[in-house]
Design a protein around this motif. Structure first.
Motif, PDB file in Angstrom:
ATOM      1  N   PHE A 270     -47.509 -41.292  -0.838  1.00 46.98           N
ATOM      2  CA  PHE A 270     -48.499 -40.615  -1.679  1.00 46.98           C
ATOM      3  C   PHE A 270     -48.221 -39.121  -1.746  1.00 46.98           C
ATOM      4  O   PHE A 270     -47.714 -38.515  -0.802  1.00 46.98           O
ATOM      5  CB  PHE A 270     -49.918 -40.792  -1.110  1.00 46.98           C
ATOM      6  CG  PHE A 270     -50.316 -42.219  -0.863  1.00 46.98           C
ATOM      7  CD1 PHE A 270     -49.999 -42.835   0.330  1.00 46.98           C
ATOM      8  CD2 PHE A 270     -50.995 -42.935  -1.818  1.00 46.98           C
ATOM      9  CE1 PHE A 270     -50.361 -44.147   0.566  1.00 46.98           C
ATOM     10  CE2 PHE A 270     -51.377 -44.235  -1.594  1.00 46.98           C
ATOM     11  CZ  PHE A 270     -51.053 -44.846  -0.394  1.00 46.98           C
ATOM     12  N   HIS A 271     -48.623 -38.524  -2.879  1.00 48.46           N
ATOM     13  CA  HIS A 271     -48.606 -37.066  -2.989  1.00 48.46           C
ATOM     14  C   HIS A 271     -49.649 -36.661  -4.031  1.00 48.46           C
ATOM     15  O   HIS A 271     -49.676 -37.217  -5.124  1.00 48.46           O
ATOM     16  CB  HIS A 271     -47.224 -36.566  -3.403  1.00 48.46           C
ATOM     17  CG  HIS A 271     -47.081 -35.071  -3.316  1.00 48.46           C
ATOM     18  ND1 HIS A 271     -47.031 -34.399  -2.102  1.00 48.46           N
ATOM     19  CD2 HIS A 271     -47.009 -34.119  -4.265  1.00 48.46           C
ATOM     20  CE1 HIS A 271     -46.911 -33.106  -2.332  1.00 48.46           C
ATOM     21  NE2 HIS A 271     -46.902 -32.918  -3.639  1.00 48.46           N
ATOM     22  N   GLY A 272     -50.492 -35.719  -3.701  1.00 48.85           N
ATOM     23  CA  GLY A 272     -51.505 -35.264  -4.637  1.00 48.85           C
ATOM     24  C   GLY A 272     -52.685 -36.220  -4.708  1.00 48.85           C
ATOM     25  O   GLY A 272     -52.978 -36.973  -3.780  1.00 48.85           O
ATOM     26  N   ALA A 273     -53.381 -36.188  -5.845  1.00 48.04           N
ATOM     27  CA  ALA A 273     -54.588 -36.999  -6.040  1.00 48.04           C
ATOM     28  C   ALA A 273     -54.204 -38.419  -6.443  1.00 48.04           C
ATOM     29  O   ALA A 273     -53.761 -38.645  -7.569  1.00 48.04           O
ATOM     30  CB  ALA A 273     -55.469 -36.360  -7.112  1.00 48.04           C
ATOM     31  N   CYS A 274     -54.372 -39.364  -5.519  1.00 48.32           N
ATOM     32  CA  CYS A 274     -53.989 -40.762  -5.752  1.00 48.32           C
ATOM     33  C   CYS A 274     -55.139 -41.702  -5.381  1.00 48.32           C
ATOM     34  O   CYS A 274     -56.016 -41.340  -4.608  1.00 48.32           O
ATOM     35  CB  CYS A 274     -52.766 -41.136  -4.904  1.00 48.32           C
ATOM     36  SG  CYS A 274     -51.256 -40.278  -5.346  1.00 48.32           S
ATOM     37  N   PRO A 275     -55.125 -42.926  -5.925  1.00 45.75           N
ATOM     38  CA  PRO A 275     -56.093 -43.937  -5.482  1.00 45.75           C
ATOM     39  C   PRO A 275     -55.833 -44.321  -4.029  1.00 45.75           C
ATOM     40  O   PRO A 275     -54.774 -43.999  -3.469  1.00 45.75           O
ATOM     41  CB  PRO A 275     -55.821 -45.130  -6.411  1.00 45.75           C
ATOM     42  CG  PRO A 275     -54.985 -44.604  -7.519  1.00 45.75           C
ATOM     43  CD  PRO A 275     -54.245 -43.434  -6.975  1.00 45.75           C
ATOM     44  N   LYS A 276     -56.770 -45.052  -3.435  1.00 41.35           N
ATOM     45  CA  LYS A 276     -56.597 -45.541  -2.080  1.00 41.35           C
ATOM     46  C   LYS A 276     -55.578 -46.682  -2.057  1.00 41.35           C
ATOM     47  O   LYS A 276     -55.214 -47.236  -3.086  1.00 41.35           O
ATOM     48  CB  LYS A 276     -57.934 -46.017  -1.504  1.00 41.35           C
ATOM     49  CG  LYS A 276     -58.935 -44.895  -1.269  1.00 41.35           C
ATOM     50  CD  LYS A 276     -58.432 -43.912  -0.236  1.00 41.35           C
ATOM     51  CE  LYS A 276     -59.447 -42.818   0.052  1.00 41.35           C
ATOM     52  NZ  LYS A 276     -58.923 -41.835   1.029  1.00 41.35           N
ATOM     53  N   THR A 277     -55.136 -47.018  -0.841  1.00 43.78           N
ATOM     54  CA  THR A 277     -54.056 -47.978  -0.675  1.00 43.78           C
ATOM     55  C   THR A 277     -54.315 -49.305  -1.369  1.00 43.78           C
ATOM     56  O   THR A 277     -53.474 -49.804  -2.123  1.00 43.78           O
ATOM     57  CB  THR A 277     -53.809 -48.225   0.830  1.00 43.78           C
ATOM     58  OG1 THR A 277     -53.520 -46.969   1.463  1.00 43.78           O
ATOM     59  CG2 THR A 277     -52.634 -49.173   1.031  1.00 43.78           C
ATOM     60  N   GLU A 278     -55.479 -49.910  -1.133  1.00 42.53           N
ATOM     61  CA  GLU A 278     -55.754 -51.225  -1.694  1.00 42.53           C
ATOM     62  C   GLU A 278     -55.758 -51.194  -3.216  1.00 42.53           C
ATOM     63  O   GLU A 278     -55.259 -52.108  -3.877  1.00 42.53           O
ATOM     64  CB  GLU A 278     -57.104 -51.756  -1.167  1.00 42.53           C
ATOM     65  CG  GLU A 278     -57.110 -52.059   0.325  1.00 42.53           C
ATOM     66  CD  GLU A 278     -55.979 -53.010   0.723  1.00 42.53           C
ATOM     67  OE1 GLU A 278     -55.737 -53.989  -0.005  1.00 42.53           O
ATOM     68  OE2 GLU A 278     -55.334 -52.762   1.751  1.00 42.53           O
ATOM     69  N   GLN A 279     -56.322 -50.127  -3.788  1.00 41.22           N
ATOM     70  CA  GLN A 279     -56.309 -50.005  -5.250  1.00 41.22           C
ATOM     71  C   GLN A 279     -54.884 -49.860  -5.773  1.00 41.22           C
ATOM     72  O   GLN A 279     -54.532 -50.431  -6.811  1.00 41.22           O
ATOM     73  CB  GLN A 279     -57.141 -48.798  -5.687  1.00 41.22           C
ATOM     74  CG  GLN A 279     -58.639 -49.052  -5.741  1.00 41.22           C
ATOM     75  CD  GLN A 279     -59.389 -47.919  -6.398  1.00 41.22           C
ATOM     76  OE1 GLN A 279     -58.980 -46.759  -6.316  1.00 41.22           O
ATOM     77  NE2 GLN A 279     -60.501 -48.224  -7.050  1.00 41.22           N
ATOM     78  N   LEU A 280     -54.065 -49.109  -5.034  1.00 33.12           N
ATOM     79  CA  LEU A 280     -52.683 -48.922  -5.477  1.00 33.12           C
ATOM     80  C   LEU A 280     -51.913 -50.231  -5.494  1.00 33.12           C
ATOM     81  O   LEU A 280     -51.148 -50.516  -6.422  1.00 33.12           O
ATOM     82  CB  LEU A 280     -51.975 -47.905  -4.563  1.00 33.12           C
ATOM     83  CG  LEU A 280     -51.922 -46.484  -5.115  1.00 33.12           C
ATOM     84  CD1 LEU A 280     -51.388 -45.518  -4.088  1.00 33.12           C
ATOM     85  CD2 LEU A 280     -51.085 -46.425  -6.383  1.00 33.12           C
ATOM     86  N   TYR A 281     -52.115 -51.054  -4.461  1.00 32.35           N
ATOM     87  CA  TYR A 281     -51.457 -52.369  -4.457  1.00 32.35           C
ATOM     88  C   TYR A 281     -51.922 -53.193  -5.658  1.00 32.35           C
ATOM     89  O   TYR A 281     -51.112 -53.867  -6.313  1.00 32.35           O
ATOM     90  CB  TYR A 281     -51.771 -53.117  -3.157  1.00 32.35           C
ATOM     91  CG  TYR A 281     -50.931 -52.658  -1.990  1.00 32.35           C
ATOM     92  CD1 TYR A 281     -49.541 -52.683  -2.064  1.00 32.35           C
ATOM     93  CD2 TYR A 281     -51.515 -52.210  -0.807  1.00 32.35           C
ATOM     94  CE1 TYR A 281     -48.762 -52.259  -1.003  1.00 32.35           C
ATOM     95  CE2 TYR A 281     -50.735 -51.779   0.254  1.00 32.35           C
ATOM     96  CZ  TYR A 281     -49.367 -51.811   0.164  1.00 32.35           C
ATOM     97  OH  TYR A 281     -48.589 -51.393   1.203  1.00 32.35           O
TER      98      TYR A 281
END
Length: 612
Positions: A246-257
């Motif tokens: 991750f870098h910067g403003a990102c969704p949480k892990t579960e949302q990213l998957y």
């Protein structure tokens, strides 16, 4: 067509006032252009309307005679400038309506279907005429602006009273507008040229880092900040074979998957973009998305490696309108779930990234092929040992199977108890020998694979292995205690094999405990990362500890557990090749603690150290 002439000439003083507009060193500022035009026209207001890539149109500059800017930054929906009305403005150097309430002209033509757009007297599109009348405009001028041959926008003049403008003035205004647009287009292209030079510089830097890194992913993870800056994104995530960075403003892990799985399922495109991702696709992802726009880049063709950029929501007010029973209805609407659109420069950078990554993948594939050939040559001796050992073990395996067949035939000569004991012993031997064959081949294959040193996140892998091992050994009651799961420098598949064996052993040899506990933790000490895997299982007897790394060595208290005695030997060989070391502390019946020491090649990327 003819019209009454208003004036025979334009005063030289007026021309002198406008001279600065034609100075090539003077930058194009649409506010000054609007102001200068109004010195000639004396209308209530003059403004520039830009047609956006989204289909919306927005006022980017305005001059008002009374100083009150009513249209500046006003945004109109797609309905205001649909493709069906563009031809009205594209076919003439200007459009002129001196009086919307005037008498309409009659047309006479020898053609059955004359092209009315070639006439200045043709009325504007109904939508625009109704809108202008609704806001009290009686006279208007429209000057089209073209960028690369496409309609880019309009310079528009409004007056609340009917007003005639002499042909000479209209032509001069048209010339001023065309000159301003030409200068502006050169500035835009110069800006793109500057950006393209920046892309070339970035390509050079990336090629150097790709050459220095063992893998493409390592180079990209180490430069996430640059990758984010080049696309003007608010956040960037890299997905690589289950691992996330991750870098910067990102969704949480579960949302990213979930987002990655959604992209994998819905598109095969290398580059996918949507500035309205939350609006168009958010219903397919659980929870509220902290971004509105998404741009993804698939590395390779296997759908296991993605770069995903994110942009935050930008709330805007858009003027909506519709015609109902001959009248127009106008209202303001707040638009949410939308981000700044991904533009040409963003896509140019991603396409250049696609090109150099593909080149790097091809180059590294060739390197790996050459290295594999060298390693195969170097390991002939080990291969011969492997094949010989496999052959020697397969012979007794055949004998054991023949023995089973004999027992089947001799069923009437043996008691049921003896027969079942024979079956159990022989089948157990067969399984053990097959384990030995499979594991020794694994050792050989592992020796022929180069172990790269890349930063590898371990949290996802360790937690996944822990779940899988409890399922494999039917120990769902096993309680795991996770501490800090630090990243490591190493080769992903080799590290996977190390933790697979050690977590598997911890689960297996503590499965007989009523309350089964396993602790996994790590810490960084100077130039190395130390991992600890501890269980409360059967432990290792003192006389077996010196031989735990010997191939096929098993302690006397492991007889009730299936195994071949090769797992720790394999782990030791991998740790040696990674430049690390392994230590084992154990007491019989009290449990075992294994400590792994991995060299710290350099600092980990900051994105890998974030908790998410």
């Amino acid at each position: 067509e003819w019209e009454e002439q208003q004036k025979k000439h334009i005063l030289s003083s007026k021309m002198n006032e406008l001279g600065f507009l034609f100075d090539h060193s003077y930058p194009t500022d649409w506010r000054f252009v609007c102001s200068a035009l109004n010195r000639l026209l004396n209308f209530d207001r003059v403004f520039v309307l830009q047609i956006l890539e989204t289909g919306h149109s927005k006022v980017i500059a305005e001059h008002a005679a009374n100083g009150k800017l009513l249209f500046h930054k006003k945004e109109f929906s797609q309905r205001f400038m649909p493709s069906s009305v563009l031809s009205y403005y594209e076919t003439q150097s200007y459009r002129y309506i001196p009086d919307f309430t005037g008498v309409h002209q009659k047309f006479y033509s020898t053609d059955e279907n004359p092209n009315l757009l070639l006439s200045q007297l043709v009325p504007p599109p109904e939508f625009h005429e109704l809108y202008l009348k609704n806001i009290g405009v009686h006279a208007a001028l429209f000057f089209p602006l073209f960028m690369d041959g496409q309609l880019w926008g309009l310079v528009i003049a409004h007056n609340k009273k009917p007003k005639k403008v002499d042909l000479q003035k209209r032509k001069l205004c048209s010339f001023i507008v065309q000159n301003a647009m030409s200068k502006y287009e050169n500035l835009v292209k110069q800006g793109l040229l500057d950006f393209n030079r920046q892309i070339l510089q970035t390509e050079t830097v990336f090629k150097e880092k790709l050459a220095a890194s063992k893998t493409v992913n390592c180079a990209m993870v180490n430069d996430m900040d640059l990758l984010m800056q080049m696309t003007k994104a608010d956040g960037l995530a890299i997905y690589h074979q289950g691992d996330l960075f991750f870098h910067g403003a990102c969704p949480k892990t579960e949302q990213l998957y979930e987002i990655i799985h959604y992209i994998q399922k819905t598109t095969d495109k290398t580059i996918f973009k949507d500035y309205n991702f939350r609006l168009n696709h958010g219903q397919n992802i659980l929870g509220d998305l902290p971004f509105a726009g998404l741009l993804s880049f698939m590395v390779g063709k296997d759908k296991d490696h993605y770069l995903v950029w994110f942009r935050k929501e930008t709330i805007s007010t858009v003027t909506q309108m519709q015609i109902h029973e001959g009248s127009i209805q106008i209202w303001e609407e707040s638009i949410r779930d939308s981000a700044i659109p991904w533009d040409e420069s963003d896509l140019s950078f991603v396409e250049s990234l696609h090109r150099i990554v593909n080149e790097a993948i091809i180059h590294k594939t060739k390197e790996k092929s050459l290295l594999t050939e060298e390693l195969l040559t170097m390991n002939n001796e080990l291969e011969m040992f492997t094949f010989t050992l496999s052959h020697d073990l397969k012979n007794p395996l055949s004998i054991l199977k023949m023995g089973l067949q004999f027992l089947e035939v001799s069923e009437h000569n043996l008691t049921t108890e003896k027969r079942m004991r024979w079956y159990k012993n022989l089948l157990g031997s067969i399984l053990n020998i097959e384990d030995i064959i499979n594991n020794i081949v694994t050792v050989s294959q592992n020796k022929t694979t180069a172990l790269a040193k890349d930063p590898v996140p371990m949290s996802y892998t360790i937690r996944k292995l822990s779940r899988e091992m409890t399922m494999l050994y039917h120990t769902e009651q096993c309680e795991f205690h996770f501490g800090k799961l630090s990243p490591l420098w190493g080769e992903k598949s080799a590290l996977y094999q190390v933790f697979l064996n050690l977590i598997g052993n911890a689960v297996k040899y503590s499965s007989s405990k009523q309350r089964q506990h396993i602790w996994i933790d790590s810490e960084q000490n100077g130039k190395e990362v130390c991992y600890s895997i501890k269980d409360n299982g059967i432990g290792i007897p003192p006389n077996s500890l010196p031989h735990v790394f010997d191939m096929f060595s098993r302690a006397h208290n492991t007889q009730d557990f299936q195994g071949s005695g090769i797992g720790l030997s394999l782990v030791k060989r991998i740790m040696d090749r990674l430049g690390g070391k392994i230590e084992i502390y154990s007491q019989e019946t009290q449990g075992t603690e294994i400590k792994l020491y991995f060299p710290l090649v350099s600092d980990f990327p900051s994105s890998m150290l974030l908790e998410n």
